[in-house]
Design a protein around this motif. Structure first.
Motif, PDB file in Angstrom:
ATOM      1  N   MET A   1       1.007  -1.177   0.092  1.00 10.33           N
ATOM      2  CA  MET A   1      -0.058   0.053   0.132  1.00 10.33           C
ATOM      3  C   MET A   1       0.875   1.390   0.108  1.00 10.33           C
ATOM      4  O   MET A   1       1.798   1.191   0.814  1.00 10.33           O
ATOM      5  N   SER A   2       0.490   2.317  -0.743  1.00 10.92           N
ATOM      6  CA  SER A   2       1.456   3.620  -0.933  1.00 10.92           C
ATOM      7  C   SER A   2       1.165   4.399   0.140  1.00 10.92           C
ATOM      8  O   SER A   2      -0.103   4.366   0.362  1.00 10.92           O
ATOM      9  N   GLU A   3       1.930   5.228   0.597  1.00 11.61           N
ATOM     10  CA  GLU A   3       1.603   6.308   1.655  1.00 11.61           C
ATOM     11  C   GLU A   3       1.322   7.515   0.638  1.00 11.61           C
ATOM     12  O   GLU A   3       1.979   7.795  -0.232  1.00 11.61           O
ATOM     13  N   GLU A   4       0.494   8.052   1.447  1.00  9.97           N
ATOM     14  CA  GLU A   4       0.157   9.324   1.057  1.00  9.97           C
ATOM     15  C   GLU A   4       0.858  10.580   1.673  1.00  9.97           C
ATOM     16  O   GLU A   4       0.848  10.543   3.070  1.00  9.97           O
ATOM     17  N   GLY A   5       1.192  11.613   1.146  1.00 13.50           N
ATOM     18  CA  GLY A   5       2.120  12.803   1.310  1.00 13.50           C
ATOM     19  C   GLY A   5       1.144  14.138   1.781  1.00 13.50           C
ATOM     20  O   GLY A   5       0.069  13.878   1.265  1.00 13.50           O
ATOM     21  N   LYS A   6       1.527  14.525   2.529  1.00 14.07           N
ATOM     22  CA  LYS A   6       0.740  16.100   2.758  1.00 14.07           C
ATOM     23  C   LYS A   6       1.222  17.064   2.365  1.00 14.07           C
ATOM     24  O   LYS A   6       2.470  17.424   2.174  1.00 14.07           O
ATOM     25  N   ILE A   7       0.252  17.722   1.304  1.00 16.69           N
ATOM     26  CA  ILE A   7       0.868  18.683   0.704  1.00 16.69           C
ATOM     27  C   ILE A   7       0.812  19.972   1.469  1.00 16.69           C
ATOM     28  O   ILE A   7      -0.253  20.455   2.160  1.00 16.69           O
ATOM     29  N   GLN A   8       1.785  20.754   1.080  1.00 17.58           N
ATOM     30  CA  GLN A   8       2.245  22.166   2.254  1.00 17.58           C
ATOM     31  C   GLN A   8       1.721  23.068   1.392  1.00 17.58           C
ATOM     32  O   GLN A   8       1.796  23.217   0.214  1.00 17.58           O
ATOM     33  N   ASP A   9       1.872  24.197   2.088  1.00 21.69           N
ATOM     34  CA  ASP A   9       1.598  25.509   1.618  1.00 21.69           C
ATOM     35  C   ASP A   9       2.908  26.323   1.225  1.00 21.69           C
ATOM     36  O   ASP A   9       3.624  26.520   2.116  1.00 21.69           O
ATOM     37  N   ILE A  10       3.146  26.247  -0.185  1.00 22.76           N
ATOM     38  CA  ILE A  10       4.568  27.065  -0.526  1.00 22.76           C
ATOM     39  C   ILE A  10       4.826  28.374   0.078  1.00 22.76           C
ATOM     40  O   ILE A  10       5.937  28.710   0.476  1.00 22.76           O
ATOM     41  N   ALA A  11       3.618  29.172   0.281  1.00 20.45           N
ATOM     42  CA  ALA A  11       3.543  30.580   0.763  1.00 20.45           C
ATOM     43  C   ALA A  11       4.214  30.433   2.096  1.00 20.45           C
ATOM     44  O   ALA A  11       5.116  31.279   2.428  1.00 20.45           O
ATOM     45  N   HIS A  12       3.820  29.696   2.951  1.00 18.85           N
ATOM     46  CA  HIS A  12       4.409  29.284   4.445  1.00 18.85           C
ATOM     47  C   HIS A  12       5.770  28.987   4.441  1.00 18.85           C
ATOM     48  O   HIS A  12       6.588  29.583   5.210  1.00 18.85           O
ATOM     49  N   ILE A  13       6.058  27.935   3.775  1.00 20.42           N
ATOM     50  CA  ILE A  13       7.486  27.371   3.549  1.00 20.42           C
ATOM     51  C   ILE A  13       8.283  28.512   2.867  1.00 20.42           C
ATOM     52  O   ILE A  13       9.391  28.870   3.656  1.00 20.42           O
ATOM     53  N   SER A  14       7.866  29.273   1.859  1.00 17.84           N
ATOM     54  CA  SER A  14       9.021  29.930   1.462  1.00 17.84           C
ATOM     55  C   SER A  14       9.077  31.614   2.133  1.00 17.84           C
ATOM     56  O   SER A  14      10.079  32.094   2.308  1.00 17.84           O
ATOM     57  N   PHE A  15       8.135  31.819   2.874  1.00 15.66           N
ATOM     58  CA  PHE A  15       8.277  33.086   3.610  1.00 15.66           C
ATOM     59  C   PHE A  15       9.439  32.722   4.931  1.00 15.66           C
ATOM     60  O   PHE A  15       9.985  33.529   5.162  1.00 15.66           O
ATOM     61  N   ILE A  16       9.074  31.494   5.487  1.00 14.63           N
ATOM     62  CA  ILE A  16       9.849  31.157   6.497  1.00 14.63           C
ATOM     63  C   ILE A  16      11.463  31.286   5.928  1.00 14.63           C
ATOM     64  O   ILE A  16      12.265  31.774   6.667  1.00 14.63           O
ATOM     65  N   ASP A  17      11.511  30.570   5.167  1.00 14.54           N
ATOM     66  CA  ASP A  17      12.965  30.552   4.454  1.00 14.54           C
ATOM     67  C   ASP A  17      13.238  31.768   3.740  1.00 14.54           C
ATOM     68  O   ASP A  17      14.742  32.140   3.875  1.00 14.54           O
ATOM     69  N   MET A  18      12.571  32.879   3.479  1.00 12.02           N
ATOM     70  CA  MET A  18      12.703  34.168   3.024  1.00 12.02           C
ATOM     71  C   MET A  18      13.464  34.870   4.193  1.00 12.02           C
ATOM     72  O   MET A  18      14.501  35.595   3.994  1.00 12.02           O
ATOM     73  N   ILE A  19      12.776  34.790   5.412  1.00  9.95           N
ATOM     74  CA  ILE A  19      13.594  35.260   6.458  1.00  9.95           C
ATOM     75  C   ILE A  19      14.889  34.948   6.633  1.00  9.95           C
ATOM     76  O   ILE A  19      15.711  35.767   7.166  1.00  9.95           O
ATOM     77  N   LYS A  20      15.021  33.452   6.628  1.00 12.12           N
ATOM     78  CA  LYS A  20      16.292  32.990   7.051  1.00 12.12           C
ATOM     79  C   LYS A  20      17.224  33.493   6.095  1.00 12.12           C
ATOM     80  O   LYS A  20      18.202  33.986   6.345  1.00 12.12           O
TER      81      LYS A  20
END
Lengths: 206, 120
Positions: A1-20
């Motif tokens: 049985m294949s595992e389902e991944g959770k789709i994340q929000d790119i706006a959230h991820i990129s905002f946090i990395d943008m601050i970094k």
């Protein structure tokens, strides 16, 4: 049985990395200034509003028409003009980021220390000073205080004092200077933070 | 302790200098004397990015603390220099301004500015 991944929000991820990235490229102090300035500029664009009474102000929180509520969610009035916000408005961003990278960037600690240092903007808007627990506080707290500049109650100006904040890990930060200035007992702030992520005080000037 | 404005005016008395701003490292203006029409707040905000990236460059290259940055433009130089731990100075001048005198003034007066801002 294949595992389902959770789709994340790119706006959230990129905002946090943008601050970094900003911290790396221009340093924590300048990055802090950019986020704070941005927050103040956002607040400057909202319309002025008057609530005839403090109860009308509270009703506007309940029905989410209050401009502050619209950006941070519903805060609850704990009495004596002390408010608690149950959920950090950046909680979803942090959660999404943590699900992908298991922890916020290491340089966030340097930024947070910088935000908590006394500065002219933190003094003007009564934020930071120990109440910062992450870089997101440098967006949220000044923005809320600057929003307050656009709000009057019964025709009187209001001021917001940031009293404390709690990180996702449960660590509480207290702004001793603003707690003293607001004349709110620290144990009240501590108690509010047991069940809330953010605690502030509203002073109606007369 | 000398008044910040008083110290800044030493720079604007140098020939060719048309703006001097004392800026928090976060980019918020502490004080300034600028030519009419210049937006000192915006100069401070933008200069903070330049100052910060110069410091980051030094860190990356293991060059130690930043002592001064100079940007040369067709119409004249802009100099950025740290003042204490929390502020920096921006000096903008016309083309042909005496750079040596500006540098000397920065070296001579930055401690006074640092002391004047310490209590802010």
């Amino acid at each position: 049985m294949s595992e389902e991944g959770k789709i994340q929000d790119i706006a959230h991820i990129s905002f946090i990395d943008m601050i970094k990235t900003m911290i790396t490229l221009v340093g924590a102090a300048s990055a802090k200034g950019i986020l704070m300035r941005n927050a103040l500029m956002t607040a400057d664009r909202i319309s002025e509003i008057d609530y005839p009474t403090f109860n009308d102000y509270l009703k506007a929180i309940e029905n989410s028409t209050n401009p502050i509520t619209r950006i941070e969610g519903k805060a609850s009035h704990k009495g004596e003009s002390v408010f608690g916000l149950e959920k950090c408005p950046f909680a979803d961003s942090i959660k999404n980021y943590n699900e992908v990278f298991q922890g916020l960037p290491a340089s966030y600690a340097e930024f947070t220390a910088e935000y908590n240092k006394p500065g002219q903007i933190s003094q003007k808007y009564r934020v930071g000073g120990g109440a910062g627990v992450s870089p997101f506080c440098s967006v949220h707290q000044p923005m809320r205080s600057a929003f307050a500049d656009k709000i009057t109650i019964g025709g009187e100006k209001i001021e917001i004092y940031q009293l404390g904040c709690k990180s996702g890990s449960g660590k509480k930060g207290f702004a001793d200077e603003w707690i003293r200035a607001a004349n709110v007992p620290k144990d009240v702030v501590d108690k509010v933070l047991d069940n809330h992520m953010c605690c502030y005080y509203i002073k109606v000037l007369d | 302790m000398e008044d910040i404005k008083e110290v800044l005016s030493i720079f604007t008395r140098l020939e060719g200098v048309n703006a001097v701003c004392l800026v928090g490292r976060d980019g918020f203006l502490v004080d300034s004397i600028v030519k009419k029409g210049m937006d000192a707040e915006m100069i401070g905000a933008i200069a903070s990015g330049g100052f910060g990236s110069s410091e980051s460059m030094g860190k990356q290259l293991d060059k130690g603390n930043l002592t001064m940055t100079m940007l040369e433009f067709k119409e004249g130089p802009v100099m950025l220099a740290p003042v204490g731990d929390d502020t920096f100075l921006v000096v903008a001048a016309d083309e042909g301004a005496n750079l040596a005198l500006i540098r000397l003034a920065i070296r001579r007066h930055k401690n006074k500015l640092a002391m004047a801002t310490a209590g802010l």
